[in-house]
Design a protein around this motif. Structure first.
Motif, mmCIF file in Angstrom:
data_model
loop_
_atom_site.group_PDB
_atom_site.id
_atom_site.type_symbol
_atom_site.label_atom_id
_atom_site.label_comp_id
_atom_site.label_asym_id
_atom_site.label_seq_id
_atom_site.Cartn_x
_atom_site.Cartn_y
_atom_site.Cartn_z
ATOM 1 N N ARG A 97 0.813 -1.228 -0.038
ATOM 2 C CA ARG A 97 0.075 0.070 0.051
ATOM 3 C C ARG A 97 1.081 1.307 0.078
ATOM 4 O O ARG A 97 2.227 1.206 0.372
ATOM 5 N N HIS A 98 0.294 2.373 -0.371
ATOM 6 C CA HIS A 98 1.053 3.561 -0.252
ATOM 7 C C HIS A 98 0.540 4.265 0.926
ATOM 8 O O HIS A 98 -0.622 4.374 1.210
ATOM 9 N N ARG A 99 1.532 5.087 1.395
ATOM 10 C CA ARG A 99 1.187 5.746 2.770
ATOM 11 C C ARG A 99 2.486 7.279 2.501
ATOM 12 O O ARG A 99 3.509 6.638 2.568
ATOM 13 N N ASP A 100 1.906 8.151 2.297
ATOM 14 C CA ASP A 100 2.960 9.478 2.231
ATOM 15 C C ASP A 100 3.497 9.146 0.973
ATOM 16 O O ASP A 100 4.809 9.584 1.009
ATOM 17 N N TRP A 101 2.771 8.604 -0.093
ATOM 18 C CA TRP A 101 3.221 8.099 -1.403
ATOM 19 C C TRP A 101 4.333 7.021 -1.410
ATOM 20 O O TRP A 101 4.649 6.649 -2.505
ATOM 21 N N ARG A 102 4.855 6.783 -0.433
ATOM 22 C CA ARG A 102 5.856 5.583 -0.499
ATOM 23 C C ARG A 102 5.175 4.331 -0.092
ATOM 24 O O ARG A 102 4.173 4.073 0.421
ATOM 25 N N ARG A 144 5.803 3.498 -9.338
ATOM 26 C CA ARG A 144 6.713 3.623 -10.119
ATOM 27 C C ARG A 144 7.853 3.580 -9.328
ATOM 28 O O ARG A 144 7.834 3.761 -7.901
ATOM 29 N N HIS A 145 9.142 3.331 -9.914
ATOM 30 C CA HIS A 145 10.425 3.154 -9.113
ATOM 31 C C HIS A 145 11.095 4.325 -9.366
ATOM 32 O O HIS A 145 11.579 4.952 -10.464
ATOM 33 N N LEU A 150 10.056 2.252 -4.409
ATOM 34 C CA LEU A 150 8.797 2.452 -5.044
ATOM 35 C C LEU A 150 7.766 3.499 -4.563
ATOM 36 O O LEU A 150 7.799 3.461 -3.118
ATOM 37 N N TRP A 151 7.377 4.361 -5.236
ATOM 38 C CA TRP A 151 6.498 5.490 -4.891
ATOM 39 C C TRP A 151 5.337 5.501 -5.894
ATOM 40 O O TRP A 151 5.090 4.646 -6.843
#
Length: 465
Positions: A97-102, A144-145, A150-151
């Motif tokens: 999952r993404h959190r703060d885009w990370r 994307r990397h 990964l972001w």
């Protein structure tokens, strides 16, 4: 249009394109589920993996450690926020999952925020056979990397960005070695049955806080091993006027040349409890439509909750509806399968009953089965009784399915049983806490054998991985 509707509309546009995978052609809307690894397009040999729970792309080869291979393997499952998109579950049970885009790995909390952050919608990648993954709740951003990390970044119409955000789905570095769960992802309360030469599974969609899933899916198999996902067959928000969540414990029966789906449902507003409904279709894979436009059984009409319906049809063609949590009830259904005489409702009294009634007949004996304790409890288990008729009286025989801690199997319950036609071979489908990090709202479905002793009692069922 509200935010959820806008997101669904945008994600529907995103998944409308076509994707061709190297091994199995598929459209972007039907990305293959199951174990996969994801290889970077512009860095061949580097795969999406997690390290210290953070997402990145790293080299993985046949000579890599077992841990590296495992970290680069994910199970592709139906999206936690939308069945039209996808989520990625690591071998340790956590979700990307993404959190703060990370991008990172975390346990599924079942909250709407987590579900959206962990859902991605596929579109064509930069080269043939590749896929780009669009954030469900931020459709202007893609996975994307960047510096091999990964972001989820805002889309840029450049060749570099398109390459950085494109991946090939490959065979998993760590192939599945256990037979369960039989369907990838989080599901519970499976109803298993047999129609027209195929087995069918109808589960509750799991992973939602307070078990608030809004829809049902159907799966079918010719061999109880390889299952086909037939998609959503009934959506409370779209297809049921009186319920919009709590799509629980479906059961499907064939009668009168049609298929009847009995289900539980609740409304997000009003909090008036759970009702029991019935839907009908000309196909076991739907789509199903609400047969009555109102509940078949209203919340509070009988003791306990109006949930966990099950229909048993006897040799003479008479069908019986069973249901209940906290108290078990049974009533003969009318020939139309959508009505009954309220005066004929009976309450079943068996020690330890909690929910999930199931009835079968073998030889001249009827078996009434149920789940004990709470589905959030690792001691959730299946017990049964026998009797001379579908209405009893019932004599409790004991517990036949329970946890197996040496294998990490907990919360084994809410089962159903299917007989291989023309044989005395029986299989039981049930849910357990997802292995290894599951809980009472993060469960998975598996199938094991069920056998009988010479005296007709059920032998203890051995849960397996």
């Amino acid at each position: 249009m509200d935010r959820r509707a806008r997101l669904l509309a945008v994600s529907s546009l995103i998944v409308a394109s076509t994707l061709t995978l190297p091994s199995a052609p598929a459209s972007a809307a039907t990305l293959p589920t199951g174990a996969r690894s994801l290889e970077s397009v512009n860095y061949p040999g580097r795969f999406i993996r997690h390290a210290d729970l953070l997402g990145r792309i790293d080299p993985v080869t046949s000579g890599s450690t077992a841990l590296a291979k495992s970290d680069a393997t994910f199970t592709v499952v139906s999206g936690l926020a939308s069945p039209s998109c996808y989520s990625f579950q690591a071998t340790n049970g956590l979700f990307l999952r993404h959190r703060d885009w990370r991008l990172r790995l975390e346990a599924n909390t079942g909250t709407p925020t987590f579900q959206a952050d962990a859902t991605f919608c596929p579109t064509d990648g930069s080269v043939a056979g590749s896929v780009s993954l669009v954030s469900f709740n931020h459709p202007d951003r893609r996975l994307r990397h960047r510096n091999f990390e990964l972001w989820v970044d805002a889309y840029q119409d450049t060749a570099q960005f398109r390459a950085d955000s494109s991946f090939r789905l490959t065979a998993p570095w760590t192939p599945k070695t256990s037979k369960g769960p039989v369907i990838p992802g989080l599901y519970a309360d499976p109803h298993i049955t047999f129609f027209n030469g195929r087995y069918y599974l109808y589960p509750t969609t799991d992973g939602y806080a307070s078990w608030s899933a809004p829809y049902y899916k159907a799966f079918s198999s010719a061999d109880l091993v390889n299952w086909t996902d037939h998609g959503v067959i009934l959506d409370h928000g779209r297809d049921v006027s009186w319920a919009d969540n709590s799509a629980w414990a479906p059961a499907v029966v064939a009668k009168n040349g049609r298929y009847y789906l009995y289900f539980s449902g609740g409304a997000a507003s009003g909090n008036t409890g759970k009702h029991l409904g019935v839907a009908v279709s000309d196909s076991p894979t739907g789509p199903f439509r609400d047969a009555l436009g109102k509940p078949l059984i209203l919340a509070g009409a009988y003791a306990g909750q109006a949930i966990d319906p099950m229909v048993f049809t006897d040799d003479n063609g008479q069908s019986y509806l069973y249901w209940g949590n906290g108290a078990a009830h049974v009533v003969p259904l009318n020939a139309d399968m959508v009505s009954f005489d309220p005066a004929a409702v009976r309450t079943i009294t068996t020690p330890g009953f909690r929910e999930a009634s199931f009835v079968l007949k073998r030889n001249s004996t009827y078996y009434f089965m149920w789940s004990e304790n709470d589905t959030r409890d690792e001691n959730y288990q299946v017990a049964y009784a026998t009797g001379p008729s579908p209405l009893g009286p019932w004599t409790k025989r004991g517990v036949v399915l329970q946890k197996r801690l040496e294998l990490g199997i907990k919360g084994t319950g809410h089962h159903s049983v299917v007989q291989v036609p023309g044989t005395d071979t029986w299989h039981v489908a049930y849910h357990r806490f997802a292995v290894p990090t599951g809980s009472g709202t993060n469960r998975e479905v598996t199938v094991d054998r069920m056998t009988f002793n010479a005296d007709g009692t059920i032998a203890p069922i051995l849960p397996t991985l």
